[in-house]
Design an enzyme around this catalytic site. Structure first.
Site: not given
Ligand SMILES: *Cc1c(COP(=O)(O)O)cnc(C)c1O
Length: 496
Positions: A112-113
């Site tokens: 998700f970064k």
């Protein structure tokens, strides 16, 4: 439209514009930048449900980053959310066993970064231009695994920037490590430190707070900035996908307009869930914010007792991106529940740095009603991966499994049956060994890359490009250092 300025949680900073806050990363007094108010989204949920991811991003970000022009923001968004993502929805919602998994892992590094780090370099270069900064920007990052690679992928070969990433040598998964040490780009450096994530983060924070170092760097034409989740240029793009998820659920008929949903987030540094909190405050109909921890359950204890205490054993788990005892972004919530009182915030943070612990007041505790804390043990995490796979065929990674377990426990315990979005923060391909071992212990005997092929066959999903790439890529970064040597490593790389 009136300009939204940002001040420090600790009060010591004159207010700055969004672009200045993005360039600085951390305030001079060691505090975190917070918006002076949380803006209300100026559109209805019905309108929201008709927007693409990119359009949602613009609608949300323009309210928070008010000194960027429409053209600047739209250009940053177009360059970030393009075919680096392997689905056109960018962040699709997937229903499994009654919960809605918001898949935030379709970007370049399958975690998700990427959602924030694919846009941060563009926001930062734009911010530098707007503020007539001529120094080269040096991104210093401490990573527990996923931030590092996502930041490297975002900043590699971006003109006017360099990026240095420190990771705990023995605290990341083999695939995470391989992703980082094979990173291309002349402006990149990756170093394994002999310490854990908190050591890496403290070392980076110390460099940001060092005025003598800042002066020395400036004389040589450099300035430090942060890609860690304390940067509001990371936080704001994360608000977007909670608004988008709500719109998607509405569009598909899973919820009616205005119906409240809960959100469950596997949490480490408290950035992702804080973005959900901001989304709620900005008007997205969110009920409970369910904060899921692994065995490093410092946040669970905090929500239960009002005491934050990092004085405990640091546990290495199968969800390494949540192996964190100092959740930096929690400071922003502390500031909010203290009634935006920076003196209280500063006093508590001073206590934290001196004693490793602090206790909030009963009034502050009462302001935490939006949150619920839970945690999953290693056994519960593995059991949830296996249970969901057996029941539905859907395979989730250990971080997502922590959240999934906590959500189901919360629901059983409270009887709160509101529809729930679970932030699915990493592709199972990134943590193949833990995932496959959870499904069947016999897989533990296979080597990593064979496991990837088995996962693909078993889940019926294609091996992501990010994994295919590292199978054959050469190792480019072999550097290691002691905790005390981090500053020297930075200077050597910058040749000063
Ligand atoms: C970083 C990360 C988390 C934790 O997110 P925070 O914003 O630090 O709370 C959870 N899961 C994965 C896979 C991550 O990479």
């Amino acid at each position: 439209m009136s300009e939204l300025l940002y001040g420090s949680t600790r009060g010591g900073e004159r207010k700055v514009t969004a672009s200045q806050a993005i360039l600085k990363g951390l305030a001079d007094d060691g505090g975190l930048f917070v918006p002076e108010r949380i803006p209300a989204l100026p559109l209805s949920m019905g309108e929201l449900s008709r927007l693409s991811y990119q359009e949602t991003a613009y609608a949300v970000m323009k309210e928070f980053l008010t000194d960027f022009t429409e053209e600047e923001l739209k250009s940053c968004i177009a360059r970030a959310y393009d075919d680096k993502f392997d689905v056109k929805e960018i962040a699709p919602v997937r229903e499994a066993d009654g919960a809605y998994y918001l898949e935030l892992f379709h970007g370049a590094t399958i975690a998700f970064k990427d959602m924030a780090l694919s846009i941060l370099p563009h926001l930062m270069v734009t911010a530098a231009k707007k503020n007539r900064v001529s120094n080269e920007i040096v991104i210093l990052t401490a990573t527990s695994g996923d931030t590092g690679k996502a930041a490297l992928a975002g900043f590699a070969d971006v003109p006017g920037t360099k990026i240095i990433v420190f990771y705990p040598r023995d605290g990341v998964s083999p695939i995470q490590k391989r992703q980082m040490v094979t990173q291309k780009g002349e402006n990149t450096l990756v170093v394994g430190i002999h310490g854990n994530f908190d050591d890496a983060q403290s070392g980076v924070k110390a460099m940001f707070g060092d005025r003598a170092l800042e002066k020395e760097l400036a004389e040589k034409g450099f300035q430090l900035s942060s890609a860690n989740s304390i940067n509001i240029g990371r936080l704001v793009p994360q608000i977007v996908y909670y608004a988008y998820a709500y719109g998607q659920l509405l569009k598909s008929g899973a919820i009616s307009d205005g119906e409240e949903i809960n959100v469950t987030v596997p949490t480490g540094n408290f950035g992702n869930i804080l973005a959900a909190y901001y989304a709620k405050r900005a008007g997205v109909p969110i009920g409970k914010l369910i904060c899921a921890s692994n065995e490093n359950k410092v946040l669970f204890d905090f929500f239960r007792t009002g005491i934050y205490d990092r004085n405990r054993e640091f546990i290495l788990t199968s969800s390494p991106s949540m192996d964190i005892l100092i959740s930096s972004n929690l400071e922003r919530l502390i500031y909010q529940i203290a009634g935006c009182d920076s003196e209280t915030d500063a006093a508590l943070m001073k206590e934290l740095s001196e004693t490793g612990r602090y206790q909030i007041t009963p009034a502050m505790e009462a302001a935490l009603g939006d949150f619920y804390g839970g945690y999953a043990s290693e056994a519960e995490t593995a059991a949830e991966i296996s249970r969901l796979y057996e029941k539905t065929g859907y395979v989730i990674d250990p971080h997502t499994a922590v959240a999934s377990h906590v959500y189901r426990a919360y629901r059983a315990q409270t009887g709160d049956t509101r529809k729930t979005v679970i932030a699915s923060t990493a592709s199972p391909y990134k943590f193949t060994r833990s995932v496959m071992k959870a499904i069947d212990p016999k897989y533990d005997e296979m080597e990593d890359f064979s496991l990837i092929d088995v996962l693909s066959a078993l889940s019926g999903t294609a091996v992501p490009a990010a994994i295919e790439e590292i199978r054959s890529a050469p190792v480019r970064h072999k550097g290691q250092c002691e905790i005390g040597e981090m500053e020297n490593v930075v200077k050597a790389f910058l040749k000063i």
